[in-house]
Write an enzyme that holds these catalytic residues in place. Structure first.
Site, PDB file in Angstrom:
ATOM      1  N   CYS A 169      38.197  35.977  47.144  1.00 43.57           N
ATOM      2  CA  CYS A 169      37.238  36.778  46.377  1.00 43.57           C
ATOM      3  C   CYS A 169      37.026  36.221  44.964  1.00 43.57           C
ATOM      4  O   CYS A 169      37.947  36.233  44.145  1.00 43.57           O
ATOM      5  CB  CYS A 169      37.762  38.217  46.328  1.00 43.57           C
ATOM      6  SG  CYS A 169      36.866  39.316  45.235  1.00 43.57           S
ATOM      7  N   CYS A 181      37.461  38.778  42.151  1.00 42.74           N
ATOM      8  CA  CYS A 181      38.893  39.086  41.985  1.00 42.74           C
ATOM      9  C   CYS A 181      39.544  38.092  41.037  1.00 42.74           C
ATOM     10  O   CYS A 181      40.422  38.462  40.249  1.00 42.74           O
ATOM     11  CB  CYS A 181      39.623  39.045  43.325  1.00 42.74           C
ATOM     12  SG  CYS A 181      39.086  40.310  44.479  1.00 42.74           S
TER      13      CYS A 181
END
Length: 174
Positions: A97, A100
């Protein structure tokens, strides 16, 4: 840039091309700056130009940073999060991600700034899916704040640092 390397490095000049033998020597060069300490940058030349008939593999650049937020697992969840006397921040993330990774950089900064007053942990939601399900995490990144073993607040998605800091200040003031 003066840096100590964990392996020998070739002398740099603008007109010296990298050979395959010197490329192996470029691994694990630490990058030092005021903002990010102990950052390592590495280059991978595996398979680069090994055959005239095959197309060369792309150059891969990666970064290995010392993180301030410690990893937590399902096994250590009770001890580190729910039984903690200190308020806790847990970042639910996934390795694939992109957002993230942006949040993770902020959490590392926050972990350094709030050291001693707040414990910061990171949980890989893919490998620890049961914990993520227990807290109804449907997407990442999500940051949960805990106090006395109880969930206090959550910040969902990628937000500016000020959002996380405001939530932490509310947690510490309560």
């Amino acid at each position: 840039m003066a840096a100590s390397a964990s392996c020998t490095t070739p002398p740099y000049s603008t007109n010296t091309p990298l050979s395959r033998s010197s490329s192996r020597e470029l691994c694990n060069l630490p990058y030092k700056s005021k903002q990010h300490q102990n950052v390592r940058i590495g280059l991978s030349f595996k398979g680069f130009g090994t055959s005239k008939t095959s197309s060369p593999s792309p150059l891969r650049v990666f970064s290995l940073r010392d993180t301030k937020a410690t990893s937590v697992t399902a096994k250590s969840w009770e001890k580190l999060i729910l039984s903690s006397d200190t308020p806790v921040l847990v970042e639910f993330r996934a390795t694939w991600c992109g957002p993230c990774q942006m949040v993770h950089r902020l959490i590392d900064e926050i972990a350094a700034e709030y050291s001693g007053r707040l414990k910061c942990y990171v949980l890989d939601a893919d490998s620890e899916s049961q914990v993520a399900e227990n807290y109804d995490i449907k997407a990442v990144p999500v940051v949960l704040l805990f106090k006395n073993g109880e969930k206090f607040e959550s910040v969902i998605g990628t937000m500016p640092k000020e959002f996380y800091v405001a939530s932490i200040e509310r947690l510490l003031a309560s």
